[in-house]
Design an enzyme around this catalytic site. Sequence first.
Site, short mmCIF file in Angstrom:
data_model
loop_
_atom_site.label_atom_id
_atom_site.label_comp_id
_atom_site.label_asym_id
_atom_site.label_seq_id
_atom_site.Cartn_x
_atom_site.Cartn_y
_atom_site.Cartn_z
N HIS A 1 0.88 -1.29 0.06
CA HIS A 1 -0.02 0.12 0.02
C HIS A 1 0.93 1.24 0.14
O HIS A 1 0.60 2.24 0.71
CB HIS A 1 -1.02 0.10 1.20
CG HIS A 1 -2.12 -1.07 1.18
ND1 HIS A 1 -2.38 -1.71 0.04
CD2 HIS A 1 -2.83 -1.80 1.96
CE1 HIS A 1 -3.30 -2.40 0.37
NE2 HIS A 1 -3.50 -2.54 1.50
N HIS B 1 -9.84 1.91 0.67
CA HIS B 1 -9.96 0.77 1.46
C HIS B 1 -10.88 0.85 2.54
O HIS B 1 -10.41 0.78 3.66
CB HIS B 1 -8.37 0.92 2.23
CG HIS B 1 -7.60 -0.40 2.59
ND1 HIS B 1 -8.32 -1.41 3.32
CD2 HIS B 1 -6.54 -1.12 2.18
CE1 HIS B 1 -7.47 -2.47 3.49
NE2 HIS B 1 -6.34 -2.24 2.70
N GLU C 1 -11.41 -4.09 -2.67
CA GLU C 1 -10.67 -2.89 -3.26
C GLU C 1 -10.48 -3.32 -4.66
O GLU C 1 -9.72 -4.18 -4.98
CB GLU C 1 -9.27 -3.01 -2.78
CG GLU C 1 -9.27 -2.74 -1.18
CD GLU C 1 -8.26 -3.55 -0.36
OE1 GLU C 1 -6.93 -3.15 -0.53
OE2 GLU C 1 -8.43 -4.49 0.29
C1 BGC Z 1 -4.32 -6.49 1.89
C2 BGC Z 1 -4.12 -7.29 3.25
C3 BGC Z 1 -3.41 -6.20 4.49
C4 BGC Z 1 -4.63 -5.12 4.47
C5 BGC Z 1 -4.26 -4.07 5.31
C6 BGC Z 1 -5.28 -5.40 2.29
O1 BGC Z 1 -5.59 -4.73 0.93
O2 BGC Z 1 -4.57 -7.45 0.75
O3 BGC Z 1 -3.18 -8.20 3.25
O4 BGC Z 1 -3.57 -6.88 5.49
O5 BGC Z 1 -4.88 -4.57 3.18
O6 BGC Z 1 -5.31 -3.77 6.11
#
Ligand code: BGC
Length: 378
Positions: free
Chosen positions: A140, A211, A343
């Site tokens: 991210h 998210h 997402e």
């Molecule tokens: C990911 C997870 C991660 C989470 C974080 C998701 O988009 O795929 O692996 O732990 O985001 O909150």
Amino acid sequence: MKKLFLLSASALTLFSCIDNESADKMEQNDSGKKYSFTERPYGKVEGKEITEYTLTNPSGMQVSIINYGGTVTKLMTKDKKDTPGNVILGYDTLTGYLQKSNPYFNALVGRYGNRIAAGKFTLDGNNYTLAGNNNGNSLHGGNKGYDKVVWTAKKLSDSSLQLNYLSEDGEEGYPGNLSIQAIYTLTGDNGLKIDYTATTDKATPINLTSHCYFNLSAGADSTILNHELQMAADKYTPVNDVLIPTGQIADVKGTPMDFTTAKQIGKEIAQVPGGYDHNWVLNKKDDGLEKVASLHESTSGRMMEVWTTEPGLQFYSGNFLDGTLTNTKDGKKYVKHAALCLETQHFPDSPNQPSFPNTILKPGETYRHTTVYKFSAK
Ligand code: BGC
């Protein structure tokens, strides 16, 4: 219907002045109710003012957004009895969003949503290294992704908030000054629409997403295991033990990954080590806006459709939530599977996976992505 009526009654005015103000007027519904847009101070980050903007549509759906991380702090939608409830997880104040272990609650994510293997990629003959903030992989956007920066906010109309961020060349190891715009719009048919655009002055990977952590029971059910999910995806991208795609594109048929018809999330989750945290390859014919998923919670009757222009969908079943986050709304314990994320995205690790759809944005091109989360109740 309303628009047609306005057109015949005041066609001249409309044609001569299609500006934000007249757009606001067109946003009235048939009962004469209008959109409203309010704002209030929400604290400061790095000396910069954080503001919470609240947009309400004529039927009472409401979204609140802060310019820290472009984060949605509240999303009020009605259940089948017309009672409004907040369908996302969150915190009471800014302090909650600033806590170190905040897992990207309802934020805008980038420069590259999800993972890049070992935090490395090569582009135009140059090697780039990113922060290995997740088991040595980059997750991210790295240590300080777009979820942790202050965006510049501008009201576009009573139904639209524009957020801008300039991500500088070298920020978090990525090449190129990337100028990003994200527009949140609350639609008349109870959609929360996000339109992203971006341009760069050097070739760069880009994968922007939202998210949001959804629980359509609005707090009544402590997990999403009883929610029913359907995804228009015959295939998904299998991952290794640190959630990096193997490069394979596998069929969902006959596996717990099959959500081609609506299925309770809890039904087969025990067969998926760690829970669902995968990218589904959407059955889309092109990059047009299409409905790709529906989520239903039967007690409240709330339903959410996901529409997107993107080729992939990360379904994350809140596996890493463990009840330890502080400053949560109403002091709630957010336990494992308390919420889920859908997402919309390009596939994880695409910069290192030549067979995946392209995620490189070049100078002169414009990145475009639209996603709508649309709510109803039945
Ligand atoms: C990911 C997870 C991660 C989470 C974080 C998701 O988009 O795929 O692996 O732990 O985001 O909150």
